[in-house]
Design an enzyme around this catalytic site. Sequence first.
Site, PDB file in Angstrom:
ATOM      1  N   HIS A   1     112.363  20.993  70.276  1.00 32.36           N
ATOM      2  CA  HIS A   1     111.175  20.679  69.466  1.00 32.36           C
ATOM      3  C   HIS A   1     111.330  19.299  68.810  1.00 32.36           C
ATOM      4  O   HIS A   1     110.404  18.486  68.815  1.00 32.36           O
ATOM      5  CB  HIS A   1     111.006  21.783  68.423  1.00 32.36           C
ATOM      6  CG  HIS A   1     109.914  21.549  67.422  1.00 32.36           C
ATOM      7  ND1 HIS A   1     108.656  22.086  67.552  1.00 32.36           N
ATOM      8  CD2 HIS A   1     109.902  20.837  66.261  1.00 32.36           C
ATOM      9  CE1 HIS A   1     107.913  21.723  66.523  1.00 32.36           C
ATOM     10  NE2 HIS A   1     108.642  20.959  65.713  1.00 32.36           N
ATOM     11  N   GLU A   2     112.514  19.023  68.289  1.00 27.72           N
ATOM     12  CA  GLU A   2     112.753  17.728  67.625  1.00 27.72           C
ATOM     13  C   GLU A   2     112.731  16.583  68.635  1.00 27.72           C
ATOM     14  O   GLU A   2     112.162  15.524  68.370  1.00 27.72           O
ATOM     15  CB  GLU A   2     114.080  17.745  66.852  1.00 27.72           C
ATOM     16  CG  GLU A   2     114.140  18.750  65.697  1.00 27.72           C
ATOM     17  CD  GLU A   2     112.999  18.607  64.691  1.00 27.72           C
ATOM     18  OE1 GLU A   2     112.444  17.497  64.549  1.00 27.72           O
ATOM     19  OE2 GLU A   2     112.634  19.614  64.071  1.00 27.72           O
TER      20      GLU A   2
END
Length: 269
Positions: A128-129
């Site tokens: 996600h990051e």
Amino acid sequence: MKKIISAVMMSLAVALLSGCDTHTSPTGRNQTLLFSDTDMAQMGQASFTRMKQNLPINRNPALNAYVDCITSRLLEALPQASGQHWEVVVFDSPQVNAFALPGGYIGIYTGMLRVANTPDELAAVIGHEIAHVLSSHGNEQASRSEMKNWGLKAIDWALDMGEVEHRDMVMAALGLGAEVGISLPFGRDQETEADIIGLQLMARAGFNPQAAIALWQNMARVSGRQPLEILSTHPSHDSRIEDLSAQQSQAQAIYLKARTNSLPVCRLP
Ligand SMILES: [Zn+2]
């Protein structure tokens, strides 16, 4: 009143048309990016350096090897020749948090490891990051902030011409309030995009995308007990879990193809 609004809109339109070109995000959203990648990477690096000076860094070799193992597998699954620099640092902090800065600077707080407590769940967080960085969300946020400043300047200019009593109303109507900065949380559209891209990335890296759902279920459980910074502006757990569930069949197909015995095994210390 109408005159003021149209003056503001005019100024914004001129600023938009002359100042920048439109980009398309990885999921096909139109993005306004006002800054160069080089400028953004420099801002990211400066912020990351400050964070490393202010927060204790976790030096536990086994824990760092574990986080590096997961990150490397995710990065290996990216299309080649992206040329992007990546750095991941584990910070010692009980906060359930993780962040990504332009230029590829990713921070994971040890508090997050209590919630993302399997390799697949941590891969969902790091994926996600990475997705935030790949999608230029930092640049988009900084650009939104810049455009709000232009909006405020245009309002000041319009209000200088009179009708000062309407100032608050005009400001409220345009949703303009306090200044926002590059370090403030991402918007909901960006969160949803990072979820989608992160899910595909973890699947390509051979991590079970089902774990992204488990992660958010864990988040929901712990957020009842403590305030979670990462959750404050994010979509609600329910809508997030619903969206991630809707993406599962496609992600599972990618995962089943990617899962092979030759992938390094990342062991929880
Ligand atoms: Zn996010």
